[in-house]
Design a protein around this motif. Structure first.
Motif: not given
Lengths: 528, 148
Positions: A59-60, A62-64, A66-67, A160, B139-140, B142, B147
């Motif tokens: 999950n981290h 995915s977030d990274d 995505k960022d 993802q 955001k939730s 997706n 940013k």
């Protein structure tokens, strides 16, 4: 199996010992089963922890990823380059990502960045890893297909997933580019094993990641060389379609756990053994008191009865359980009845039913016994054989009833005469054991005998014979008839006249016939 | 009103304000965000994307203050915090009273977009969309965002 060969004590002890053995084996097996259960639980716990932490790390990631995609697509220069279709600039910008924050800070291990147009046609790709989109058109075919088939607002959703490129596990994120008017997609592909390595430091457990072909893509430096002292847990990571992607192994050192388990196992064994022994002893003591001891008494009583008939009638002390009480009570009752029956039978076997004098059987036994005893003490005793004169005539003239009454009268007079002189004692119920005492017996018909243990000389014997003759002199009143009793007495002395019973009787008999022949009432045997 | 009376009134007002500020500081802020605002169309994340395609010239107004916007915003949106929203500023960015305009803020607990939509209503705008779920919902689900 023939159980009659064993005593009840042996059988009960064997059963209790078997139960004890069974309890011991059960304790041993339950110890190993328990150990296996503990290991299984431990494995399941670690596997669950790995599963949770793996998904947390993914999950981290995915977030990274995505960022990274969002920050790239938020870059005005990037937007401008897309708008202008400047592939060179786009490629440069993508390549730059391999030297920027997310990669250089070790947050992700970027394998490839690819840019597609809105119809999923590849515009540019940048890679510094071994994965090349040009070599293999579809790294994540399922994810790619899902992304392409979307319509409407769903096309804007950031996707993802986990994929397999050749054999390597890849994490992919698809980020739409262009805001509300989609101009394309950035695909961020990372090697997620890099992120999963963090689980090791979090759990403080050495990890190894293996591909489905068993190749290790990561092995902790702390991974044990010997796996015997380790508990290996295994979690398999799969793609969304269920294909095996990566196996995560965790090695736990279980030396301490095994040691403590062994210690508790030994404690359990000691306690169970002590408990079993205590129960065995308690059972044995209880069984001994309630069953074995009373049964032994019963068995011993049977044995003694078998050996000595005179102990018949003896009673057992009632002990033990209710059932044993009943058996022992039954035995006592039977013993009393048997004793009474035995005595009555014995009396019948050794007594003349008409005169109540000892019969021939008892006389013979008494004679043999006296010979044995007197031989040992080297003493003399006297045997008298007596026969009524003309008794047949009495029977023939007055009938058998009168004859029988006459015999009873003769018996009484003989008994009284010999008793008066303390010479003869009629055999009492317990005199069977005192065979060396005087005895007067009816041998059958009109024949009587007497063993006089206190008469040691012919002269004394003569005195006794005369007393008998005197006692018979008075006529007997029988059935209204007055009958004269004539008696012939033959006398023989042991051991002077004979050394054995047969000869002694034979000599006394000869003497008696001689007396009858000579009509002289009595005759003392004389050797020819 | 005498000088002393003014002073007393001033103190009393100050005291009231201090008390009020203390009570606000200690109490949970209660923001009464309505489920819907009559005169506006309530929409969700997917509708934002669909509207953007189907309605030409849709203006998306981010009613959050600039510090909130730093966490990300929907691409193409214009920032006009609700506290700065008035008829004049709206007129500067919205072409006509009938032009489609969409308001959003952080999420359903954020009352800024609702406030701004009500102001727009009062200013006479007739084609107002209220994205109540705001950036949190965006955001939730997706969806991509900028940013800064």
């Amino acid at each position: 199996m023939n159980l009659s060969a064993f005593s009840i004590r042996t059988i009960l002890c064997s059963i209790i010992a078997l139960m004890g053995l069974f309890a011991f084996i059960l304790a041993m097996f339950s110890g190993s089963i328990n150990e296996e259960l503990i290991f299984n639980n431990q494995r399941a716990m670690v596997t669950e922890m790995i599963r949770v932490m793996t998904h947390e790390q993914l999950n981290h990631l995915s977030d990274d990823s995505k960022d990274l995609g969002l920050s790239l697509q938020s870059n005005p220069e990037f937007k401008q380059a897309i708008k202008a279709g400047d592939k060179a600039l786009l490629l440069k910008m993508l390549n730059n990502q391999f030297h920027q924050y997310f990669v250089t800070a070790g947050i992700i291990k970027l394998e490839q960045l690819a840019l597609f147009d809105a119809d999923f046609k590849l515009l540019v790709e940048a890679t510094e890893g071994s994965v090349s989109f040009k070599q293999q058109q579809q790294i994540c075919p399922q994810l790619f297909d899902i992304a392409k088939k979307r319509t409407g607002s769903q096309r804007m959703v950031i996707l993802q997933g986990l994929c397999k490129y050749q054999i390597r596990p890849i994490h992919t994120v698809v980020v739409p580019v262009g805001g509300l008017k989609i101009q394309g997609y950035i695909m961020v592909m990372t090697d997620f094993t890099h992120n999963l390595e963090r689980i090791e430091s979090s759990l403080s457990i050495p990890l190894t990641f293996r591909l489905p072909n068993n190749d290790a893509v990561y092995m902790s430096p702390n991974w044990p060389s010997k796996e015997g002292d380790s508990l290996i847990s295994h979690y398999e990571l799969k793609t969304s379609t269920g294909l095996p992607l990566l196996s995560i192994f965790a090695s736990q050192n279980i030396i301490e756990l095994t040691h403590s388990l062994k210690q508790s196992y030994i404690h359990v064994l000691i306690i169970s053994c002590a408990g079993t022994l205590f129960i065995i002893l308690l059972s044995l003591v209880t069984l001994h008191k309630t069953m074995l001891k009373p049964l032994n008494q019963l068995v011993n009583k049977f044995r003694s009865l078998r050996a000595k008939h005179d102990r018949m009638g003896e009673q057992l002390e009632l002990t033990g359980t209710k059932e044993i009480h009943e058996i022992m009570g039954g035995f006592n009752e039977l013993s009393t009845k048997l004793n009474s029956l035995y005595q009555s039978l014995e009396h019948m076997a050794y007594t003349d039913s008409l005169t109540k004098l000892p019969n021939r059987h008892q006389f013979q036994e008494s004679l043999a016994s006296n010979i044995q005893v007197h031989q040992q003490i080297n003493r003399t005793f006297t045997l008298l054989l007596m026969d009524l004169n003309r008794f047949k005539e009495v029977n023939d003239t007055y009938g058998h009833n009168v004859g029988d009454e006459l015999l009873k009268e003769v018996s009484l007079r003989l008994h009284n005469t010999l008793r008066d002189d303390d010479i003869v004692t009629q055999l009492s119920a317990d005199s069977f054991s005192k065979l060396n005492e005087n005895i007067v017996a009816r041998l059958g018909g009109d024949e009587f005998s007497a063993i006089l243990t206190d008469i040691h000389t012919a002269a004394d014997a003569k005195v006794v014979a005369e007393k008998i003759v005197l006692a018979m002199k008075k006529p007997a009143c029988v059935g209204g008839h007055e009958l004269n009793i004539g008696l012939s007495i033959g006398i023989a002395l042991y051991p002077k006249d004979a050394g054995n019973a047969h000869d002694l009787v034979s000599h006394a008999d000869k003497a008696m016939y001689k007396a009858k022949k000579m009509d002289c009432n009595y005759f003392i045997y004389e050797s020819e | 009103m005498s000088e002393s009376t003014k002073k007393t009134t001033g103190y009393a007002l100050n005291l009231f304000l201090i008390t009020l500020s203390i009570s606000i500081t200690h109490a949970e802020p209660v923001i009464d965000v309505p489920d819907k605002i009559p005169g506006t169309t309530l929409i969700y994340s997917e509708d934002v994307i669909d509207l953007n395609e189907s309605v030409p010239n849709l203006l998306i107004i981010d009613s959050r203050i600039s510090s909130d916007r730093k966490h990300g915003y929907i691409e193409g949106s214009v920032n006009l915090p609700d506290i700065e929203t008035d008829c004049k500023k709206l007129a500067n960015i919205i072409t006509t009273k009938k032009s489609p305009v969409l308001f959003y803020c952080n999420g359903i607990k954020c009352g800024r977009s609702g406030e701004a939509a009500i102001i727009a209503l009062q200013c006479g705008y007739t084609n107002i969309y209220w994205f109540r779920g705001g950036f949190e919902e965006w955001k939730s689900k997706n969806f991509p965002f900028i940013k800064p």
